[in-house]
Design a protein around this motif. Structure first.
Motif, PDB file in Angstrom:
ATOM      1  N   GLY A   1      12.729  11.989  -8.100  1.00 41.92           N
ATOM      2  CA  GLY A   1      13.303  10.754  -8.619  1.00 41.92           C
ATOM      3  C   GLY A   1      12.760   9.472  -8.030  1.00 41.92           C
ATOM      4  O   GLY A   1      13.257   8.391  -8.338  1.00 41.92           O
ATOM      5  N   ALA A   2      11.720   9.559  -7.191  1.00 40.31           N
ATOM      6  CA  ALA A   2      11.186   8.366  -6.538  1.00 40.31           C
ATOM      7  C   ALA A   2      10.092   7.705  -7.378  1.00 40.31           C
ATOM      8  O   ALA A   2       9.523   8.308  -8.286  1.00 40.31           O
ATOM      9  CB  ALA A   2      10.626   8.714  -5.158  1.00 40.31           C
ATOM     10  N   THR A   3       9.810   6.442  -7.065  1.00 39.05           N
ATOM     11  CA  THR A   3       8.660   5.727  -7.594  1.00 39.05           C
ATOM     12  C   THR A   3       7.583   5.723  -6.521  1.00 39.05           C
ATOM     13  O   THR A   3       7.839   5.303  -5.393  1.00 39.05           O
ATOM     14  CB  THR A   3       9.024   4.279  -7.959  1.00 39.05           C
ATOM     15  N   VAL A   4       6.397   6.191  -6.850  1.00 35.64           N
ATOM     16  CA  VAL A   4       5.309   6.299  -5.878  1.00 35.64           C
ATOM     17  C   VAL A   4       4.077   5.620  -6.440  1.00 35.64           C
ATOM     18  O   VAL A   4       3.535   6.049  -7.470  1.00 35.64           O
ATOM     19  CB  VAL A   4       4.996   7.776  -5.544  1.00 35.64           C
ATOM     20  N   LEU A   5       3.635   4.551  -5.793  1.00 38.17           N
ATOM     21  CA  LEU A   5       2.457   3.819  -6.238  1.00 38.17           C
ATOM     22  C   LEU A   5       1.361   3.887  -5.191  1.00 38.17           C
ATOM     23  O   LEU A   5       1.631   3.806  -3.990  1.00 38.17           O
ATOM     24  CB  LEU A   5       2.802   2.351  -6.500  1.00 38.17           C
TER      25      LEU A   5
ATOM     26  N   ALA B   1       8.008   0.715  -2.846  1.00 36.75           N
ATOM     27  CA  ALA B   1       7.381   1.091  -4.114  1.00 36.75           C
ATOM     28  C   ALA B   1       6.629   2.408  -4.004  1.00 36.75           C
ATOM     29  O   ALA B   1       6.397   3.086  -5.013  1.00 36.75           O
ATOM     30  CB  ALA B   1       6.430  -0.004  -4.586  1.00 36.75           C
ATOM     31  N   GLN B   2       6.249   2.785  -2.785  1.00 40.68           N
ATOM     32  CA  GLN B   2       5.620   4.082  -2.560  1.00 40.68           C
ATOM     33  C   GLN B   2       6.653   5.188  -2.403  1.00 40.68           C
ATOM     34  O   GLN B   2       6.309   6.355  -2.203  1.00 40.68           O
ATOM     35  CB  GLN B   2       4.736   4.034  -1.319  1.00 40.68           C
ATOM     36  N   GLY B   3       7.934   4.824  -2.484  1.00 43.12           N
ATOM     37  CA  GLY B   3       8.997   5.814  -2.380  1.00 43.12           C
ATOM     38  C   GLY B   3       9.401   6.139  -0.960  1.00 43.12           C
ATOM     39  O   GLY B   3      10.073   7.144  -0.725  1.00 43.12           O
ATOM     40  N   ARG B   4       9.036   5.293   0.005  1.00 36.58           N
ATOM     41  CA  ARG B   4       9.339   5.573   1.409  1.00 36.58           C
ATOM     42  C   ARG B   4      10.789   5.252   1.752  1.00 36.58           C
ATOM     43  O   ARG B   4      11.359   4.284   1.251  1.00 36.58           O
ATOM     44  CB  ARG B   4       8.421   4.759   2.327  1.00 36.58           C
TER      45      ARG B   4
ATOM     46  N   ARG C   1      17.520  -0.794  -5.053  1.00 34.60           N
ATOM     47  CA  ARG C   1      16.192  -0.429  -4.564  1.00 34.60           C
ATOM     48  C   ARG C   1      15.226  -0.248  -5.737  1.00 34.60           C
ATOM     49  O   ARG C   1      14.090  -0.715  -5.706  1.00 34.60           O
ATOM     50  CB  ARG C   1      16.292   0.851  -3.736  1.00 34.60           C
ATOM     51  N   VAL C   2      15.697   0.437  -6.788  1.00 35.56           N
ATOM     52  CA  VAL C   2      14.867   0.631  -7.982  1.00 35.56           C
ATOM     53  C   VAL C   2      14.617  -0.702  -8.683  1.00 35.56           C
ATOM     54  O   VAL C   2      13.500  -1.004  -9.109  1.00 35.56           O
ATOM     55  CB  VAL C   2      15.534   1.624  -8.947  1.00 35.56           C
TER      56      VAL C   2
END
Length: 212
Positions: free
Chosen positions: A126-130, A161-164, A202-203
């Motif tokens: 479910g994370a966003t990873v860039l 944004a990297q999901g950290r 956060r999202v």
């Protein structure tokens, strides 16, 4: 975890499947074009789709369009895009509305197996990873409220944004977790993201970062 791979390069497609298998992740289908991706998602209902942006026949944006079509069949499908180049608009298209998890990595990052598998698992969860290079490119065009963020706040938001997680950001920036929490609170305030029971701030902060 069950994954579908859409990549027109046979060598890379097989290599990705091997990496995933070594990491305990099952590849239920590995295809070479957009329509096959849509069919594979419909058939297998995977936990994640790993998609190349440029695929046959024109090698422009077929992979992206197929991923978006696949999401109409499987709403909320997590998608991890692999591209040889930084193409910001594709990241923005995938993030549109924040309806589903997504990631955008440069293909060269696949060489770092640990980071790649970590990104696969985080997007599926479910994370966003860039990719850091994508983030750097996005930073070059920020304005408005984002332009009011300090350098450290930009760094914190980039890692978000990297999901950290907060603890991972603290380690990366060599600061305390409490300091990270203060930076995030400041980011929320500057972006006008107040407390709301139905919102994930956060999202929303990451989506603002993408200009959506």
């Amino acid at each position: 975890m069950r994954v579908v791979i859409a990549e027109d390069s046979v060598l890379l497609r097989e290599g990705l499947a091997r990496l995933l298998d070594d990491g305990g992740i099952e590849t239920v289908a590995a295809v070479g074009d957009g329509p096959s991706l849509v069919a594979a998602v419909a058939e297998h209902d995977p936990d994640l789709a790993i998609v190349d942006v440029r695929m046959p026949p024109t090698h422009r944006d077929e992979g992206l369009r197929a991923a978006l079509e696949a999401r109409t069949l499987r709403p909320g499908l997590p998608v991890l895009v692999l591209s040889q180049y930084v193409e910001e608009r594709y990241a923005a298209d995938l993030a549109g509305g924040g309806a589903a998890p997504f990631g955008y990595l440069l293909k060269e990052r696949v060489a770092d197996v640990t980071d790649f598998l970590d990104a696969v698992r985080r997007v599926a969860a479910g994370a966003t990873v860039l990719d850091p290079e994508v983030i750097d490119r996005l930073l070059d065009r920020v304005g408005g409220p984002l332009g009011s963020l300090s350098g450290r706040e930009h760094a914190v938001l980039a890692l978000m944004a990297q999901g950290r997680s907060n603890s991972a950001i603290a380690v990366r920036l060599a600061v305390t977790e409490g300091a990270v929490e203060k930076h995030i609170s400041s980011i929320f305030a500057k972006l006008g993201l107040g407390h709301a029971p139905d919102d994930h701030r956060r999202v929303l902060a990451v989506l603002a970062y993408l200009g959506l």
